[in-house]
Design a protein around this motif. Sequence first.
Motif, PDB file in Angstrom:
ATOM      1  N   ILE A  72       0.860  -1.358  -0.035  1.00  0.00           N
ATOM      2  CA  ILE A  72       0.013  -0.015  -0.086  1.00  0.00           C
ATOM      3  C   ILE A  72       0.941   1.213  -0.077  1.00  0.00           C
ATOM      4  CG2 ILE A  72      -0.386   0.134   2.621  1.00  0.00           C
ATOM      5  CD1 ILE A  72      -3.017   1.206   1.873  1.00  0.00           C
ATOM      6  N   ARG A  73       0.640   2.117  -0.896  1.00  0.00           N
ATOM      7  CA  ARG A  73       1.526   3.312  -1.009  1.00  0.00           C
ATOM      8  C   ARG A  73       0.799   4.576  -0.822  1.00  0.00           C
ATOM      9  NH1 ARG A  73       4.439   0.210   0.056  1.00  0.00           N
ATOM     10  NH2 ARG A  73       6.125  -0.792  -1.253  1.00  0.00           N
ATOM     11  N   ASP A  74      -0.607   4.430  -0.866  1.00  0.00           N
ATOM     12  CA  ASP A  74      -1.568   5.528  -0.821  1.00  0.00           C
ATOM     13  C   ASP A  74      -2.792   5.355   0.118  1.00  0.00           C
ATOM     14  OD1 ASP A  74      -3.914   7.414  -0.933  1.00  0.00           O
ATOM     15  OD2 ASP A  74      -2.894   8.043  -2.715  1.00  0.00           O
ATOM     16  N   PHE A  75      -2.649   5.558   1.423  1.00  0.00           N
ATOM     17  CA  PHE A  75      -3.958   5.260   2.415  1.00  0.00           C
ATOM     18  C   PHE A  75      -4.824   6.375   2.622  1.00  0.00           C
ATOM     19  CE2 PHE A  75      -5.497   4.276   6.604  1.00  0.00           C
ATOM     20  CZ  PHE A  75      -5.050   2.909   6.768  1.00  0.00           C
ATOM     21  N   HIS A  76      -5.821   6.366   1.890  1.00  0.00           N
ATOM     22  CA  HIS A  76      -6.642   7.554   1.728  1.00  0.00           C
ATOM     23  C   HIS A  76      -6.229   8.674   1.666  1.00  0.00           C
ATOM     24  CE1 HIS A  76      -6.506   8.094   6.070  1.00  0.00           C
ATOM     25  NE2 HIS A  76      -7.382   7.331   6.317  1.00  0.00           N
ATOM     26  N   GLY A  77      -5.166   8.943   0.731  1.00  0.00           N
ATOM     27  CA  GLY A  77      -4.517  10.217   0.497  1.00  0.00           C
ATOM     28  C   GLY A  77      -3.200  10.356   1.122  1.00  0.00           C
ATOM     29  N   TYR A  78      -2.977   9.805   2.396  1.00  0.00           N
ATOM     30  CA  TYR A  78      -1.912   9.830   3.174  1.00  0.00           C
ATOM     31  C   TYR A  78      -0.860   8.749   2.427  1.00  0.00           C
ATOM     32  CZ  TYR A  78       0.683   8.465   7.417  1.00  0.00           C
ATOM     33  OH  TYR A  78       1.858   8.208   8.422  1.00  0.00           O
ATOM     34  N   LYS A  79       0.089   9.084   1.970  1.00  0.00           N
ATOM     35  CA  LYS A  79       1.143   8.244   1.373  1.00  0.00           C
ATOM     36  C   LYS A  79       1.972   7.434   2.354  1.00  0.00           C
ATOM     37  CE  LYS A  79       0.198  10.032  -2.416  1.00  0.00           C
ATOM     38  NZ  LYS A  79      -0.401   9.241  -3.502  1.00  0.00           N
ATOM     39  N   THR A  80       2.179   6.194   2.067  1.00  0.00           N
ATOM     40  CA  THR A  80       2.683   5.404   2.973  1.00  0.00           C
ATOM     41  C   THR A  80       3.565   4.602   2.096  1.00  0.00           C
ATOM     42  OG1 THR A  80       0.870   3.914   2.273  1.00  0.00           O
ATOM     43  CG2 THR A  80       0.905   4.845   4.545  1.00  0.00           C
ATOM     44  N   PHE A 105      -0.691   5.043  18.893  1.00  0.00           N
ATOM     45  CA  PHE A 105       0.789   4.518  18.936  1.00  0.00           C
ATOM     46  C   PHE A 105       1.088   3.592  17.904  1.00  0.00           C
ATOM     47  CE2 PHE A 105      -1.349   4.659  23.330  1.00  0.00           C
ATOM     48  CZ  PHE A 105      -0.701   5.924  23.848  1.00  0.00           C
ATOM     49  N   GLY A 106       0.490   3.770  16.799  1.00  0.00           N
ATOM     50  CA  GLY A 106       0.779   2.831  15.738  1.00  0.00           C
ATOM     51  C   GLY A 106       1.628   3.278  14.883  1.00  0.00           C
ATOM     52  N   GLN A 107       2.195   2.969  13.572  1.00  0.00           N
ATOM     53  CA  GLN A 107       3.223   3.278  12.619  1.00  0.00           C
ATOM     54  C   GLN A 107       2.786   2.608  11.173  1.00  0.00           C
ATOM     55  OE1 GLN A 107       5.479   0.843  14.381  1.00  0.00           O
ATOM     56  NE2 GLN A 107       4.304   1.343  16.077  1.00  0.00           N
ATOM     57  N   HIS A 108       2.717   3.397  10.277  1.00  0.00           N
ATOM     58  CA  HIS A 108       2.669   2.654   8.832  1.00  0.00           C
ATOM     59  C   HIS A 108       3.965   2.361   8.475  1.00  0.00           C
ATOM     60  CE1 HIS A 108      -1.709   3.362   8.638  1.00  0.00           C
ATOM     61  NE2 HIS A 108      -1.666   4.555   8.613  1.00  0.00           N
ATOM     62  N   TYR A 143       4.988  14.805  -0.988  1.00  0.00           N
ATOM     63  CA  TYR A 143       3.874  14.392  -0.459  1.00  0.00           C
ATOM     64  C   TYR A 143       3.341  15.357   0.638  1.00  0.00           C
ATOM     65  CZ  TYR A 143       4.874   9.836  -2.717  1.00  0.00           C
ATOM     66  OH  TYR A 143       5.240   8.824  -3.859  1.00  0.00           O
ATOM     67  N   ASN A 144       2.015  15.625   0.847  1.00  0.00           N
ATOM     68  CA  ASN A 144       1.463  16.468   1.723  1.00  0.00           C
ATOM     69  C   ASN A 144       1.877  15.822   3.093  1.00  0.00           C
ATOM     70  OD1 ASN A 144       0.443  18.387   0.393  1.00  0.00           O
ATOM     71  ND2 ASN A 144      -1.948  17.566   0.392  1.00  0.00           N
ATOM     72  N   SER A 145       1.866  14.400   3.296  1.00  0.00           N
ATOM     73  CA  SER A 145       2.094  13.701   4.480  1.00  0.00           C
ATOM     74  C   SER A 145       3.761  13.822   4.803  1.00  0.00           C
ATOM     75  CB  SER A 145       1.632  12.372   4.423  1.00  0.00           C
ATOM     76  OG  SER A 145       1.856  11.693   3.319  1.00  0.00           O
ATOM     77  N   TYR A 146       4.400  13.986   3.991  1.00  0.00           N
ATOM     78  CA  TYR A 146       5.671  14.057   4.330  1.00  0.00           C
ATOM     79  C   TYR A 146       5.956  15.405   4.652  1.00  0.00           C
ATOM     80  CZ  TYR A 146      11.049  14.142   3.863  1.00  0.00           C
ATOM     81  OH  TYR A 146      12.298  14.248   3.957  1.00  0.00           O
ATOM     82  N   ILE A 147       5.601  16.538   4.198  1.00  0.00           N
ATOM     83  CA  ILE A 147       5.795  17.796   4.769  1.00  0.00           C
ATOM     84  C   ILE A 147       5.178  17.865   6.078  1.00  0.00           C
ATOM     85  CG2 ILE A 147       5.174  20.209   4.215  1.00  0.00           C
ATOM     86  CD1 ILE A 147       4.630  19.512   1.525  1.00  0.00           C
ATOM     87  N   ILE A 148       4.113  17.342   6.348  1.00  0.00           N
ATOM     88  CA  ILE A 148       3.587  17.314   7.583  1.00  0.00           C
ATOM     89  C   ILE A 148       4.618  16.799   8.684  1.00  0.00           C
ATOM     90  CG2 ILE A 148       1.804  16.533   9.290  1.00  0.00           C
ATOM     91  CD1 ILE A 148       0.912  19.015   7.467  1.00  0.00           C
ATOM     92  N   LYS A 149       4.989  15.429   8.122  1.00  0.00           N
ATOM     93  CA  LYS A 149       6.101  14.964   9.229  1.00  0.00           C
ATOM     94  C   LYS A 149       7.287  15.771   9.716  1.00  0.00           C
ATOM     95  CE  LYS A 149       9.301  12.384   7.858  1.00  0.00           C
ATOM     96  NZ  LYS A 149      10.392  11.293   7.259  1.00  0.00           N
ATOM     97  N   GLU A 150       7.738  16.370   8.617  1.00  0.00           N
ATOM     98  CA  GLU A 150       8.844  17.411   8.781  1.00  0.00           C
ATOM     99  C   GLU A 150       8.474  18.671   9.770  1.00  0.00           C
ATOM    100  OE1 GLU A 150      12.013  17.300   8.181  1.00  0.00           O
ATOM    101  OE2 GLU A 150      12.023  15.251   7.190  1.00  0.00           O
ATOM    102  N   LEU A 151       7.412  18.882   9.451  1.00  0.00           N
ATOM    103  CA  LEU A 151       6.913  20.256  10.266  1.00  0.00           C
ATOM    104  C   LEU A 151       6.580  19.779  11.883  1.00  0.00           C
ATOM    105  CD1 LEU A 151       5.726  23.095  10.172  1.00  0.00           C
ATOM    106  CD2 LEU A 151       3.652  22.152   9.604  1.00  0.00           C
ATOM    107  N   LEU A 152       6.598  18.263  12.150  1.00  0.00           N
ATOM    108  CA  LEU A 152       6.097  18.101  13.465  1.00  0.00           C
ATOM    109  C   LEU A 152       7.170  18.761  14.522  1.00  0.00           C
ATOM    110  CD1 LEU A 152       4.495  16.224  15.497  1.00  0.00           C
ATOM    111  CD2 LEU A 152       6.019  14.456  14.845  1.00  0.00           C
ATOM    112  N   ASP A 153       8.425  18.694  14.359  1.00  0.00           N
ATOM    113  CA  ASP A 153       9.572  18.942  15.140  1.00  0.00           C
ATOM    114  C   ASP A 153      10.067  20.330  14.816  1.00  0.00           C
ATOM    115  OD1 ASP A 153      11.033  18.474  13.190  1.00  0.00           O
ATOM    116  OD2 ASP A 153      12.583  17.030  14.174  1.00  0.00           O
ATOM    117  N   SER A 154       9.495  21.065  14.032  1.00  0.00           N
ATOM    118  CA  SER A 154       9.818  22.358  13.528  1.00  0.00           C
ATOM    119  C   SER A 154       9.171  23.402  14.108  1.00  0.00           C
ATOM    120  CB  SER A 154       9.683  22.533  12.053  1.00  0.00           C
ATOM    121  OG  SER A 154      10.461  21.621  11.324  1.00  0.00           O
ATOM    122  N   ARG A 155      10.017  24.441  14.722  1.00  0.00           N
ATOM    123  CA  ARG A 155       9.230  25.517  15.269  1.00  0.00           C
ATOM    124  C   ARG A 155       8.528  26.574  14.276  1.00  0.00           C
ATOM    125  NH1 ARG A 155       6.255  28.660  18.573  1.00  0.00           N
ATOM    126  NH2 ARG A 155       7.132  30.394  19.390  1.00  0.00           N
TER     127      ARG A 155
END
Length: 394
Positions: free
Chosen positions: A20-28, A165-168, A289-301
């Motif tokens: 699976i590479r696309d989980f309802h729009g979230y890239k996996t 507490f999951g992970q894709h 991917y949007n989801s990749y940008i969001i991941k990078e944003l998690l720890d960014s101020r």
Amino acid sequence: MKGLELKKGIYWVGVVDWNIRDFHGYKTPDGTTYNAYLVVDEKIALIDTVKRQFLDELIDNVREIVDLEKIDYLIVNHVEMDHTGSFPEVVKMMPNAKILATKEGKNELIKHFGNSYKINTVDSGDTLSLGKKTLSFIKTPMLHWPDSMFTYVVEDKVLFSSDAFGQHYASSYRFDDEVDKSLLHETAGDYFANILWLYSPLILQLIENVQSMGIEIEMIAPDHGFIWRDNPLQVVEWYAMWSQGESKDKVVIVYDTMWGSTEKMAKGISKGIVEEGVEVKLLRIRDTYNSYIIKELLDSRGILVGTPTLNNGMFPVVGGFLTYLKGLRPKKKIGACFGSYGWGGGACASAQELVEQAGIEVVSDPLELQWVPTIEEIKKCREFGKEFAKKVKE
Ligand code: FEO
């Protein structure tokens, strides 16, 4: 009796979805797993099922351990289709299993599969004895659906945490101690940011509630990814940290460009940020991917959003990303916008509106430049980056 035993009488019977590479729009890009569990005692309970296409694998895994007719309970922790897609078939094949879900879960199961099922409801604090083992239920509404709940095996101190507490991440390994901690941190963070960030206040409340209930946890078994047996509280700590919006001196510059001017601005700004000793990540939206940008944003101020003007408004892909971002409501971020225009602006104003609606504190006026930036104007971009980086460090 085979199967992967987590603790005596508790088995993983889930499946790995390598492709699976696309989980309802979230890239996996790394796939995922759909974890389901079997608790075997005098009575037997199956906790969660899997996506419809993996029904046969689930059934084979269960049959390795017990006959399907011997299953007494089917516990539905969460109704989303990746965990109940095979529900109708599973119910047919396990004729003696009583179905248990929350009240909200029951309503959702009926809306998805019709009202021909007898579904028993459970509430927080309810318990179910399987013999020597006791299941206890904890409702976790909006983590991340109204129906969501945890199931806890009291004697074994195992928490089946549904999506939390999951992970894709598809892997031949099942446990946290079999892989690098950095992989766990990265994959759990990606998952948190894209699925649970919006619910941060509820997560903090849940952690507090579970602590006040004095529930001891030796293992967390989520519905996706690795099972936490080495240090299950590690991921709880990460969730608390992410929910509180802890970040580092880092800026994500997320932008797109038509003929390269906004990109030149982004690069100029990034130089200024680096000069201030702040980490920066440049991400062009059409290539990321949007989801990749969001991941990078998690720890960014900080986040800087760059958009050219098209037809008096922002570039459409920037609007798409900002709509996704707005839904997640990232915590404790600062931001600003920049972009180029030809004969009339407008992009930065509409982008900034969405940035504000995402809950991001806008700390400076937008930087807008006409046509192609000159050398002098690139210096302005650099200054803009420096000033923003200083605010990141405050
Ligand atoms: Fe893994 Fe909300 O489903």
